[in-house]
Write an enzyme that holds these catalytic residues in place. Structure first.
Site, PDB file in Angstrom:
ATOM      1  CD  GLU A   1      36.567 -22.910  55.115  1.00 35.13           C
ATOM      2  OE1 GLU A   1      37.357 -22.830  56.119  1.00 35.13           O
ATOM      3  OE2 GLU A   1      37.461 -21.954  54.359  1.00 35.13           O
TER       4      GLU A   1
ATOM      5  CD  GLU B   1      39.155 -20.261  59.105  1.00 41.03           C
ATOM      6  OE1 GLU B   1      38.265 -19.563  59.218  1.00 41.03           O
ATOM      7  OE2 GLU B   1      39.052 -21.485  59.952  1.00 41.03           O
TER       8      GLU B   1
END
Length: 258
Positions: free
Chosen positions: A132, A112
């Site tokens: 995740e 990210e």
């Protein structure tokens, strides 16, 4: 210029500011100190007209493993700032071009951070992923919002739903990575790229970046709303706590489905 507790180092030379995430003992995982350090470094970069390009990299053989899962597991810390979101960067408004120099892995929040940058240079062994989902979490720092705008949607969906990373060569083929170099050479290659950017007129660079970035941002606004909704839903589950704990304990998680 060190960041809080020296977890972010900043080196400035030749109109280039290099930010180094300096927690190699935990694969440069992001906690609030790192987020605050990056935000402070960005403040310096944005305020100093002599700095034309920023580079972000990690100390040691790993770029960034994402948020520090120990803090997620026990709820004692946050890897965010009010202005920048995750890592003090992913939602930050800025004008100065930023290059990610990636060695090893850019995983979870590490990817990210990469997605928040404008250009990406990677060592050939680098890996990029949002695992995740396998931890009972969602990639809430922009991974689910930005990845479909950087690579084909079906590949982004595969990465989001399975969590398996891609390597640097595949990232280059998909358009996620601008340049692949020999391992250990990402930072120097990013520095050369930064010098190429800095050789152009400052206003032209700033305005060109603003148009390209702004065009992409227009398509992201709805995604951020959905992202916030997903984060709220997942954080309300027992699995949100179980996933990080199982990962830290090196055991198979016991999903409850709620």
């Amino acid at each position: 210029m060190p960041g809080p507790d020296d977890v972010v180092r900043v080196e400035i030379s030749d109109a280039i500011a290099i930010m180094v995430i300096a927690r190699p003992e935990v694969r440069n995982a992001v906690d609030h100190r790192v987020a605050a350090g990056i935000e402070r470094a960005l403040d310096t970069i944005e305020a100093d007209e002599r700095i034309r390009v920023g580079i972000i990299t990690g100390d040691g053989p790993f770029f960034c493993s994402g948020a520090d899962l120990r803090m997620i597991s026990d709820g004692t810390d946050t890897a965010m700032t009010d202005r920048g979101g995750f890592a003090g960067l992913v939602e930050r408004t800025r004008n100065t071009p930023l290059i990610a120099a990636v060695e090893g892995g850019a995983l979870a929040g590490g990817l990210e951070i990469v997605l928040a940058c404008d250009l990406v240079v990677a060592g050939v062994s680098a890996r990029f992923g949002i695992p995740e989902v396998a931890r009972g979490l969602v990639a809430g720092g922009g991974g689910l919002v930005r990845l479909p705008h950087r690579i084909p949607r079906n590949v982004a969906m595969e990465m989001a739903l399975i969590g398996r990373p891609i390597d640097a060569t595949r990232g280059y083929e998909l358009g996620l990575v601008n340049l692949v170099v020999d391992d250990g050479g990402a930072l120097e290659a990013a520095r050369r790229m930064a010098l190429d950017v800095a050789a152009n007129p400052a206003v032209s660079v700033r305005e060109s970046r603003a148009v390209v970035a702004g065009s992409a941002d227009d398509g992201e606004s709805a995604g951020w709303t959905l992202n916030d909704r997903a984060m709220t839903a997942v954080q309300a589950t027992a699995d949100f706590v179980e996933g990080p704990r199982a990962f830290l304990d090196k055991r198979t998680p016991h999903w409850n489905g709620d």
